[in-house]
Motif scaffolding. Structure first.
Motif, mmCIF file in Angstrom:
data_model
loop_
_atom_site.group_PDB
_atom_site.id
_atom_site.type_symbol
_atom_site.label_atom_id
_atom_site.label_comp_id
_atom_site.label_asym_id
_atom_site.label_seq_id
_atom_site.Cartn_x
_atom_site.Cartn_y
_atom_site.Cartn_z
ATOM 1 N N GLY A 110 3.116 -1.342 -4.562
ATOM 2 C CA GLY A 110 3.358 -0.246 -5.492
ATOM 3 C C GLY A 110 4.769 0.270 -5.515
ATOM 4 O O GLY A 110 5.025 1.385 -5.969
ATOM 5 N N ARG A 111 5.731 -0.540 -5.036
ATOM 6 C CA ARG A 111 7.129 -0.108 -5.030
ATOM 7 C C ARG A 111 7.954 -1.175 -5.754
ATOM 8 O O ARG A 111 8.360 -2.162 -5.158
ATOM 9 N N ASN A 156 -5.569 2.503 3.766
ATOM 10 C CA ASN A 156 -4.688 3.473 3.102
ATOM 11 C C ASN A 156 -4.838 4.863 3.698
ATOM 12 O O ASN A 156 -3.865 5.623 3.763
ATOM 13 N N LYS A 183 -1.579 6.674 6.289
ATOM 14 C CA LYS A 183 -0.991 8.002 6.095
ATOM 15 C C LYS A 183 -0.666 8.683 7.424
ATOM 16 O O LYS A 183 0.238 9.520 7.488
ATOM 17 N N LYS A 240 -0.927 0.737 0.534
ATOM 18 C CA LYS A 240 0.195 1.663 0.397
ATOM 19 C C LYS A 240 1.134 1.598 1.605
ATOM 20 O O LYS A 240 1.235 2.527 2.404
#
Length: 415
Positions: free
Chosen positions: A159-160, A306, A310, A332
């Motif tokens: 996602g980057r 995910n 975090k 992520k």
């Protein structure tokens, strides 16, 4: 006294302002404590900016609080309300964020386990991990050296979309020495150590490793573990690298609980110690085999990962590229690399070290052995299967099916 009188009463406004100043002081202290936990420059800039805002508001509010009663007029009341409004506007979301993350970032499990026991378990576990990694590397390399691989930056898979340099040249031209956000090189040089990618500032220990079957993902993970174990043995503040197979993960099980159960089963490590290390950020999970779960379980596992990602500073996950993309779930992480097939030059250089004309024998067999040799796993086996070398081979196929049948024959019978 009605509401309007209360809201314009200097004594009440003074008390509200004092409460706000006390909140500012607590928030600044918490933000300063969290500063080292911010892994990206942007987050650190945000923390500095918030501390500056609260400092300025606190200084202005302090001047208003201590103004003499004779100067607490309409203008004073207006200024106090401005400070109260702006202050609480910033303070409430900041408090919500600090409260949300406090359970992981600030709170630790009460230390019922004696410190000497934790140190003993740490030393023993690192010793076991070092022996296991060395043994697995020896088995995977068949007493041979590590093939130098090329990694392509694929951070769009996490996602980057922006591109970075995975491995800058040893002597780059001046335009490649510009700040990182201006670099656009997306492929590493052969021999780039994965730990250098792992340690890049913008990846900071959260990495996804992709590749085709036999491309060297697991061997690269073992090589990373080896490079991480040495500093962990020498420095007590370095996290403990742990390799675990996600194929053992149970549906909907939180990753932290699964890791604790996994380590208890494999090394008889008490779950309380694992939970302590996870909470205090002393464990560095290196997770292999995400693709072995099947697509449905893989999707569920990515969701749990995910949540786990975090709350931990470092984690590495390996997965086959095709299965990861088929899962349509974004993991992520901060960075992703994909191992590239070996080039003719890499294959030639590797085979030169063995007896017999191996390279000369397979270079014209582009649809058979040469195609298989692009996978490090099979390239390692070619000298074993053909210890005396190969004669030159040249084949032509009438259609794609014949080509595929021959390739399967090479893989299944010859190697």
């Amino acid at each position: 006294m009605n509401l309007a009188e209360l809201l314009t009463n200097p004594n009440i406004l003074q008390r509200l302002l004092l409460v706000e100043l006390a909140i500012f002081t607590c928030i600044i202290g918490l933000l300063i404590n969290r500063f080292e936990e911010q892994k990206s420059p942007l987050r650190r800039i945000i923390v500095i900016a918030l501390c500056t805002i609260y400092g300025v508001l606190g200084a202005v509010g302090g001047n208003l609080v201590f103004k003499p009663s004779a100067e607490q007029d309409t203008e004073w009341i207006k200024q106090v309300w401005w400070i109260l409004g702006i202050g609480y506007l910033f303070a409430l979301p900041t408090i919500a964020y600090l409260f949300k993350t406090s359970s992981v970032n600030q709170t630790q499990i009460p230390r019922k386990i004696p410190q000497e026991n934790l140190q003993r378990w740490r030393k023993d576990l690192l010793g076991v991990m070092a022996a296991e990694v060395n043994m697995r590397l020896d088995d995977s390399l068949h007493n041979d050296h590590l093939i130098q691989l090329v990694m392509a930056d694929q951070r769009e898979q996490v996602g980057r979309p922006e591109k970075i340099t995975v491995n800058p040249s040893n002597s780059p031209p001046w335009w490649k020495r510009l700040p990182k956000f201006r670099r656009v090189t997306t492929e590493s040089e052969a021999g780039q150590k994965v730990i250098e990618v792992f340690n890049q500032e913008d990846i900071a220990g959260k990495l996804l490793i992709l590749g085709a079957p036999g491309s060297g993902k697991t061997t690269m993970l073992l090589d990373l573990a080896k490079d991480l174990i040495t500093p962990a043995q020498q420095q007590p503040d370095q996290p403990i690298p742990i390799i675990a197979e996600l194929s053992d993960w149970k549906d909907d099980q939180p990753i932290a609980e699964w890791l604790a159960a996994n380590l208890k089963f494999r090394y008889n490590l008490p779950e309380a110690i694992t939970q302590e290390w996870i909470t205090t950020r002393q464990l560095l999970p290196l997770l292999d085999g995400l693709d072995e779960l099947g697509l449905e379980r893989q999707r569920l596992c990515v969701q749990q990962l995910n949540q786990f990602v975090k709350h931990v500073p470092h984690v590495v996950v390996c997965c086959r590229e095709e299965e990861y993309k088929a899962g349509e779930q974004i993991l992520k992480m901060r960075g992703a690399v994909c191992l590239q097939p070996l080039t003719d030059e890499q294959i030639k250089n590797y085979l030169k070290g063995f007896k017999g004309p191996l390279w000369e024998g397979i270079q014209q067999d582009s649809e058979g052995l040469l195609e298989l040799a692009r996978m490090p796993l099979l390239l390692h086996l070619i000298p074993v299967a053909y210890p005396d070398g190969l004669k030159r081979v040249g084949r032509h196929f009438k259609d794609d099916k014949a080509k595929e049948d021959y390739r399967n024959q090479c893989q299944g019978k010859r190697i």
